[in-house]
Design a protein around this motif. Structure first.
Motif, PDB file in Angstrom:
ATOM      1  N   PHE A  47       1.306  -1.336  -0.026  1.00 47.54           N
ATOM      2  CA  PHE A  47      -0.305   0.074  -0.026  1.00 47.54           C
ATOM      3  C   PHE A  47       0.969   1.110  -0.084  1.00 47.54           C
ATOM      4  O   PHE A  47       0.813   1.932  -0.520  1.00 47.54           O
ATOM      5  CB  PHE A  47      -1.243   0.036   1.206  1.00 47.54           C
ATOM      6  N   ASN A  48       1.758   1.944   0.960  1.00 47.80           N
ATOM      7  CA  ASN A  48       2.562   2.786   0.861  1.00 47.80           C
ATOM      8  C   ASN A  48       3.619   2.778  -0.371  1.00 47.80           C
ATOM      9  O   ASN A  48       3.883   3.622  -1.239  1.00 47.80           O
ATOM     10  CB  ASN A  48       3.820   2.602   2.126  1.00 47.80           C
ATOM     11  N   ARG A  49       3.841   1.882  -0.901  1.00 48.75           N
ATOM     12  CA  ARG A  49       4.207   1.992  -2.777  1.00 48.75           C
ATOM     13  C   ARG A  49       3.945   2.279  -2.953  1.00 48.75           C
ATOM     14  O   ARG A  49       4.312   2.973  -4.769  1.00 48.75           O
ATOM     15  CB  ARG A  49       5.452  -0.134  -2.932  1.00 48.75           C
ATOM     16  N   THR A  53       5.002   5.096  -5.692  1.00 46.84           N
ATOM     17  CA  THR A  53       4.546   6.233  -6.847  1.00 46.84           C
ATOM     18  C   THR A  53       3.369   6.138  -7.267  1.00 46.84           C
ATOM     19  O   THR A  53       3.851   7.138  -8.352  1.00 46.84           O
ATOM     20  CB  THR A  53       4.435   4.245  -7.473  1.00 46.84           C
ATOM     21  N   ALA A  54       2.353   6.123  -6.666  1.00 42.78           N
ATOM     22  CA  ALA A  54       1.000   7.249  -7.466  1.00 42.78           C
ATOM     23  C   ALA A  54       1.225   7.932  -7.373  1.00 42.78           C
ATOM     24  O   ALA A  54       0.687   9.404  -8.695  1.00 42.78           O
ATOM     25  CB  ALA A  54       0.045   6.627  -7.222  1.00 42.78           C
ATOM     26  N   LEU A  65      12.635   3.234  -5.317  1.00 43.53           N
ATOM     27  CA  LEU A  65      12.229   1.629  -6.362  1.00 43.53           C
ATOM     28  C   LEU A  65      12.654   1.028  -6.170  1.00 43.53           C
ATOM     29  O   LEU A  65      11.910   0.037  -6.724  1.00 43.53           O
ATOM     30  CB  LEU A  65      11.714   2.885  -7.063  1.00 43.53           C
ATOM     31  N   PRO A  66      13.985   0.990  -5.887  1.00 43.69           N
ATOM     32  CA  PRO A  66      14.510  -0.597  -5.503  1.00 43.69           C
ATOM     33  C   PRO A  66      14.296  -0.659  -3.685  1.00 43.69           C
ATOM     34  O   PRO A  66      15.271  -2.084  -4.268  1.00 43.69           O
ATOM     35  CB  PRO A  66      16.192   0.271  -5.728  1.00 43.69           C
ATOM     36  N   GLN A  71      13.267  -3.913   3.210  1.00 44.43           N
ATOM     37  CA  GLN A  71      13.149  -2.601   3.377  1.00 44.43           C
ATOM     38  C   GLN A  71      12.318  -1.878   3.627  1.00 44.43           C
ATOM     39  O   GLN A  71      12.030  -1.284   5.189  1.00 44.43           O
ATOM     40  CB  GLN A  71      13.920  -2.339   2.735  1.00 44.43           C
ATOM     41  N   TRP A  72      10.945  -1.928   3.157  1.00 43.96           N
ATOM     42  CA  TRP A  72       9.790  -1.257   3.577  1.00 43.96           C
ATOM     43  C   TRP A  72       9.219  -1.426   4.071  1.00 43.96           C
ATOM     44  O   TRP A  72       9.361  -1.018   5.556  1.00 43.96           O
ATOM     45  CB  TRP A  72       8.525  -1.547   1.975  1.00 43.96           C
TER      46      TRP A  72
END
Length: 196
Positions: A47-49, A53-54, A65-66, A71-72
């Protein structure tokens, strides 16, 4: 084909609030118009990613992005790290991410709106809510102690309204730096969104 980075001069503004009384309220849509700002009490990497990105795909947000799922997960699991999401009639419109950065300090790590929601006053309302929540972070995370300073940085690669929005909510510039940086073209909200 992935576009090569270009070296360009990037100006970064550092802003802060040192008192909750400095926070200026925001006009704009409210619950009656379908806006709600809600803490994601159970965060998870996907969800956070998605939010990252959105919102950031149009502004060259590429540093995360990597990141791996781990890590997230580790980042989101830190005490005091919070994600507050603006919802408009059930649709995520943007977010503000709070991150403790030292004793008594909270960074607005990320803030922004999905492009479809620009220009409606939603960003001002979301930022005002995010700042208020940064000031009362210790109510939810007592071990962190009271907030004495909230800070953020924005740069010339971010949306054109970013600096103005921070200042209009009562944040003050305390430093400005310009440096040459390698910048990749904004990827869009997902790889290949720009037909590259």
């Amino acid at each position: 084909m992935r576009a090569e980075p270009v070296v360009t001069a990037v100006t970064t503004w550092y802003l802060e609030q040192t008192s909750p009384e400095a926070l200026r309220p925001a006009a704009g849509p409210d619950a009656a118009e379908g806006l709600s700002v809600v803490r994601a009490e159970r965060t998870y990497p996907a969800f956070n990613r998605f939010l990252y990105t959105a919102v950031g795909g149009d502004w060259s947000w590429t540093d995360r992005l990597p990141w791996t799922h781990r890590q997230w997960d580790e980042y989101l699991g830190r005490d005091g790290t919070e994600t507050w999401v603006a919802w408009v009639r059930g649709t995520p419109a943007g977010y503000v991410e709070l991150s403790p950065s030292g004793p008594g300090e909270v960074e607005i790590a990320y803030f922004g709106l999905v492009a479809a929601f620009h220009g409606r006053g939603i960003g001002s309302r979301l930022l005002a809510e995010g700042l208020a929540r940064a000031w009362d972070l210790a109510d939810r995370w007592p071990a962190l102690g009271p907030t004495r300073r909230v800070w953020v940085h924005t740069c010339s690669l971010d949306g054109p309204a970013a600096l103005r929005t921070y200042r209009s909510r009562g944040m003050e510039v305390y430093d400005v730096r310009t440096a040459d940086e390698e910048v990749r073209p904004a990827p869009g909200p997902w790889p290949g969104a720009r037909g590259e």
